[in-house]
Design an enzyme around this catalytic site. Structure first.
Site, PDB file in Angstrom:
ATOM      1  N   CYS A  40      63.878  57.416  -5.213  1.00 61.64           N
ATOM      2  CA  CYS A  40      62.809  56.443  -5.397  1.00 61.64           C
ATOM      3  C   CYS A  40      62.917  55.883  -6.813  1.00 61.64           C
ATOM      4  CB  CYS A  40      61.450  57.116  -5.256  1.00 61.64           C
ATOM      5  SG  CYS A  40      61.295  58.029  -3.715  1.00 61.64           S
ATOM      6  N   ARG A  89      66.594  50.996  -5.479  1.00 59.93           N
ATOM      7  CA  ARG A  89      66.587  52.453  -5.324  1.00 59.93           C
ATOM      8  C   ARG A  89      65.813  52.909  -4.088  1.00 59.93           C
ATOM      9  NH1 ARG A  89      67.673  55.521 -10.152  1.00 59.93           N
ATOM     10  NH2 ARG A  89      66.586  57.257  -9.196  1.00 59.93           N
ATOM     11  N   TRP A 136      61.783  55.577  -1.375  1.00 65.35           N
ATOM     12  CA  TRP A 136      62.813  55.798  -0.355  1.00 65.35           C
ATOM     13  C   TRP A 136      62.364  57.096   0.286  1.00 65.35           C
ATOM     14  CZ3 TRP A 136      66.856  53.547   1.978  1.00 65.35           C
ATOM     15  CH2 TRP A 136      67.762  54.351   2.673  1.00 65.35           C
ATOM     16  N   ASN A 164      60.170  61.095  -7.967  1.00 66.13           N
ATOM     17  CA  ASN A 164      61.463  60.914  -7.304  1.00 66.13           C
ATOM     18  C   ASN A 164      62.090  62.296  -7.197  1.00 66.13           C
ATOM     19  OD1 ASN A 164      64.008  59.994  -6.411  1.00 66.13           O
ATOM     20  ND2 ASN A 164      64.746  59.928  -8.534  1.00 66.13           N
ATOM     21  N   GLY A 165      62.569  62.662  -6.011  1.00 71.05           N
ATOM     22  CA  GLY A 165      63.195  63.973  -5.852  1.00 71.05           C
ATOM     23  C   GLY A 165      62.659  64.668  -4.621  1.00 71.05           C
ATOM     24  N   GLU A 183      89.674  59.092   7.701  1.00 66.15           N
ATOM     25  CA  GLU A 183      88.703  58.447   6.809  1.00 66.15           C
ATOM     26  C   GLU A 183      89.413  57.831   5.601  1.00 66.15           C
ATOM     27  OE1 GLU A 183      85.769  57.513   7.103  1.00 66.15           O
ATOM     28  OE2 GLU A 183      85.094  57.175   5.046  1.00 66.15           O
ATOM     29  N   LYS A 201      88.931  53.977   4.754  1.00 67.25           N
ATOM     30  CA  LYS A 201      88.398  53.511   3.470  1.00 67.25           C
ATOM     31  C   LYS A 201      89.362  52.525   2.829  1.00 67.25           C
ATOM     32  CE  LYS A 201      85.228  54.276   3.418  1.00 67.25           C
ATOM     33  NZ  LYS A 201      84.021  54.756   4.047  1.00 67.25           N
ATOM     34  N   GLU A 256      89.514  49.112   4.851  1.00 62.76           N
ATOM     35  CA  GLU A 256      88.333  48.244   4.874  1.00 62.76           C
ATOM     36  C   GLU A 256      88.045  47.588   3.530  1.00 62.76           C
ATOM     37  OE1 GLU A 256      84.772  50.253   6.154  1.00 62.76           O
ATOM     38  OE2 GLU A 256      85.140  51.951   4.857  1.00 62.76           O
ATOM     39  N   HIS A 273     105.376  62.144  17.217  1.00 63.78           N
ATOM     40  CA  HIS A 273     105.261  61.591  18.578  1.00 63.78           C
ATOM     41  C   HIS A 273     105.110  60.083  18.564  1.00 63.78           C
ATOM     42  CE1 HIS A 273     104.988  65.571  20.448  1.00 63.78           C
ATOM     43  NE2 HIS A 273     104.466  65.895  19.266  1.00 63.78           N
ATOM     44  N   LYS A 313      76.906  46.307   6.639  1.00 62.30           N
ATOM     45  CA  LYS A 313      76.513  47.697   6.353  1.00 62.30           C
ATOM     46  C   LYS A 313      76.000  48.366   7.621  1.00 62.30           C
ATOM     47  CE  LYS A 313      75.742  51.269   3.735  1.00 62.30           C
ATOM     48  NZ  LYS A 313      76.927  52.077   3.452  1.00 62.30           N
TER      49      LYS A 313
HETATM   50  C1  F6R Z   1      82.771  52.611   6.945  1.00 57.56           C
HETATM   51  C2  F6R Z   1      81.415  52.494   7.406  1.00 57.56           C
HETATM   52  C3  F6R Z   1      81.186  52.322   8.860  1.00 57.56           C
HETATM   53  C4  F6R Z   1      79.934  53.095   9.299  1.00 57.56           C
HETATM   54  C5  F6R Z   1      79.626  52.801  10.766  1.00 57.56           C
HETATM   55  C6  F6R Z   1      78.466  53.611  11.275  1.00 57.56           C
HETATM   56  O1  F6R Z   1      82.834  52.770   5.566  1.00 57.56           O
HETATM   57  O2  F6R Z   1      80.504  52.521   6.632  1.00 57.56           O
HETATM   58  O3  F6R Z   1      82.288  52.704   9.585  1.00 57.56           O
HETATM   59  O4  F6R Z   1      80.175  54.455   9.106  1.00 57.56           O
HETATM   60  O5  F6R Z   1      79.350  51.442  10.924  1.00 57.56           O
HETATM   61  O6  F6R Z   1      77.318  53.367  10.546  1.00 57.56           O
HETATM   62  P1  F6R Z   1      76.090  54.347  10.597  1.00 57.56           P
HETATM   63  O7  F6R Z   1      76.513  55.620   9.954  1.00 57.56           O
HETATM   64  O8  F6R Z   1      75.004  53.638   9.853  1.00 57.56           O
HETATM   65  O9  F6R Z   1      75.759  54.539  12.043  1.00 57.56           O
END
Ligand code: F6R
Length: 614
Positions: A2, A27, A80, A106-107, A487, A491, A494, A510, A609
């Site tokens: 927060c 935040r 938050w 916050n915490g 992953e 990363k 993307e 394979h 996002k």
């Molecule tokens: C990759 C990334 C996405 C999310 C995916 C699921 O860096 O952020 O692959 O992991 O869109 O999102 P959530 O976790 O919000 O369901």
């Protein structure tokens, strides 16, 4: 995570609180509030005006503009949510029974349930569902005429994490701040003072700040700020000069939110465990409080997620099978929803979603639920759709993640799934006390170990620059490090737009190995595990195809000595902890490659996002 702000000075507090909260909104933004000690009218007692909004800061500002409290002392908060939904009642500031003590926080207060029960037994009333509310009541219970002494006595009882700004309407010239495991700064203006969760809030007003140390309390009066310990011993704090602008401050001085969030990983890891784990490895989840008998009846676990969250699911699958000894399967939620799912009322359905709003994951959750499975959402967002629709929730408590690519929340997902596996294994009697204690020790050591990896940023930058010229990458791992490799590839692709694929070490031969040549490097995760020797053999096969290799190898392991590879040494830790550390290293690697290529790492092209459409 927060945002908090406090003001004491000669100017009107309300406009300063409003502006500061607007800057702190990054935040947390699900509700907001301020408390301002109004200037007393002659013959009247001091009166504090509280204004709250269950929506974003803008709604609070509209309310304040319509009815502006006038006073020189005040505190504000943008929330938050961690404990309790984002409602008006749960919005801060919180107060005591007599409406005299006001607190923003916050915490996470780990022992709030125990303190609340004790205070309720003594007659205190708690309208909200928050952990924060115990603070003003605990101060009230300890108040014997000295507000600062009461704050110190109260804080000695509190376990967990707090950054607090507080005042009492009986002390119109005293603003108090305190911190433990959460940051707090005191801003020193010209005859005026600020207390803030971070300098973003106060940057237009002052560049001079005192940074409070752990367990320290700041008493701010018109004469200055005095810092002391909870025992009242005076501390000489250093004044720091900051020359950031607001945008830099919001990123904590980091060039991107993604890097800032990777650096928040130690806290994300600690917060995912906070209040949930005893020394003996007994795990409790407040919002997923299922009786042992019901958990004992679980015969299989289905873990659903997308993207990074699917990789977390695969990690969960591995530890649940390994530690609990029951079938577990991680599924791409978008595929699961179109199959004929074989789940029943003895299935535990774990949906993994940072946002709690991913469309495919939600539909898959609903389908698994319809078939009678017990469901739990592991999510970062309180009262998100996943949290509401599942039977229970395990909240990550990571604070908002602004970078589009998930980083710190993946680590929190991993920790949460480790804890869930320990909980299931414990009810099933599948894990000895000794093993649980070992795991607790390994998990508790992790925040510092993550810090250790972050501190080696320079080494990672060098490697990233060396490899940033390639247009293709392979990431390979086995066991828990197979999803970590997937992953690592995700990363990198993307945020840098470099083609990258992940493979298990076994799968390499394979098919994928056909791609390898001197222009196709492989990041090979060879850290200590039961399949490490197999990975080492894979590296020999890769090197024989002339592909460059960057290998993650456990300190003290010499298996790859003499093999032409770049080596990044990782600490010798428990396998589950190693997966976390390897993930952090690969996140930093991807970040630095993307930055070197000049990409927009916080908002990569074509990505959102939260994917709320199919
Ligand atoms: C990759 C990334 C996405 C999310 C995916 C699921 O860096 O952020 O692959 O992991 O869109 O999102 P959530 O976790 O919000 O369901």
């Amino acid at each position: 995570m927060c945002g908090i702000i406090g003001y004491l000075g000669d100017r009107e507090a309300t406009p300063i609180l409003m502006e500061s909260l607007k800057r702190l909104e990054y935040r947390g933004y699900d509700s907001a509030g301020v408390a301002v000690l109004e200037l007393p009218k002659a013959g009247h007692a001091n009166r504090t005006s509280i204004t709250k909004s269950e929506a974003k800061v803008d709604t609070l500002i509209e309310k304040l503009e319509a009815n502006m409290p006038s006073g020189k002392l005040g505190i504000g908060h943008t929330r938050w949510a961690t404990h309790g939904k984002p409602t008006y009642i749960n919005a801060h500031p919180h107060t005591d029974c007599h409406g005299k003590i006001f607190v923003v926080h916050n915490g996470i207060i780990e022992n709030f349930a125990e303190l609340k029960a004790e205070l309720e037994a003594a007659g205190h009333e708690f309208p909200s569902e928050t952990d924060t509310e115990v603070v003003p009541h605990l101060i009230e219970a300890n108040y014997k005429g000295d507000f600062l002494a009461a704050v110190r006595a109260a804080l000695k009882r509190i376990k967990g994490a707090y950054a607090l700004a507080m005042f009492s309407s009986d002390d119109p010239e005293l603003l108090v701040g305190a911190r433990l495991n959460a940051p707090l700064v005191v801003g020193l203006g010209d005859g005026e003072y600020y207390i803030a969760s971070d300098i973003t809030a106060i940057i237009p007003y002052t560049k001079r700040v005192l940074v409070l140390g752990e367990g320290e309390v700041a008493a701010v009066t018109p004469l200055g700020a005095e810092v002391s310990t909870l025992d009242g011993v005076t501390v000489k704090s250093k004044v720091v000069h900051v020359d950031w602008d607001v945008a830099q401050a919001q990123k904590g001085g980091f060039p991107h939110f993604m890097l800032k969030e990777i650096h928040e990983s130690p806290d994300a890891v600690a917060n995912a465990m906070r209040g949930r784990l005893t020394d003996d490895g007994a795990v409790t989840f407040r919002e997923f409080d299922v009786p042992d008998d019901r958990l004992r009846s679980i015969t299989d676990v289905l873990l659903l997620g997308m993207g990074t969250s699917l990789h977390a699911a695969m990690i969960g699958e591995h530890v649940i099978e390994d530690w609990v000894g029951i079938p577990a399967r991680a599924e791409d939620a978008s595929e699961f929803r179109y199959r004929r799912p074989t789940v029943g009322d003895h299935t535990l359905n774990v949906v993994i979603t940072q946002s709690g709003e991913t469309a495919d994951t939600l539909v898959a959750l609903h389908q698994a639920k319809e078939r009678g499975s017990l469901s739990v959402a592991v999510t970062n967002v309180i009262a998100s759709s996943a949290a509401r629709d599942a039977d229970g929730a395990i909240y990550l408590h990571s604070g908002p993640e602004i970078g589009v690519a998930s980083t710190k929340t993946l680590l929190a997902h991993m920790i949460s799934l480790y804890l869930l596996a320990v909980r299931l294994a414990t009810v099933d009697g599948r894990v000895s006390l000794e093993r649980r204690r070992e795991l607790v020790e390994a998990l508790r050591a992790l925040p510092d170990q993550v810090r250790g990896i972050l501190a080696r940023d320079k080494e990672i930058v060098e490697l990233a620059h060396k490899y940033s010229g390639y247009r293709n990458f392979m990431f390979a791992g086995r066991g828990l490090d197979y999803p970590v490799a997937l992953e690592g590839a995700l990363k990198l692709k993307e945020i840098s737009y470099i083609h990258a694929e992940g493979t298990s070490g076994g799968l390499l031969k394979h098919g994928p190995i056909a791609l390898l040549d001197e222009q196709f490097p492989v990041v090979a995760i060879c850290t200590a595990s039961s399949t490490k020797d197999k990975m080492v053999s894979n590296v020999h096969e890769i090197v024989a195809r002339s592909a460059p290799v960057l290998a993650l190898v456990t300190e003290g392991d010499h298996s790859l000595d003499g093999v032409p590879t770049d080596i990044f040494k990782m600490p010798a830790v428990e396998e589950a902890a190693s997966a976390v550390l390897n993930t952090v290293m690969l996140q930093l690697f991807a970040y630095h490659v993307a930055v070197k290529l000049g990409q927009n790492v916080d908002q990569p092209r074509n990505l959102a996002k939260t994917v709320t459409v199919e």
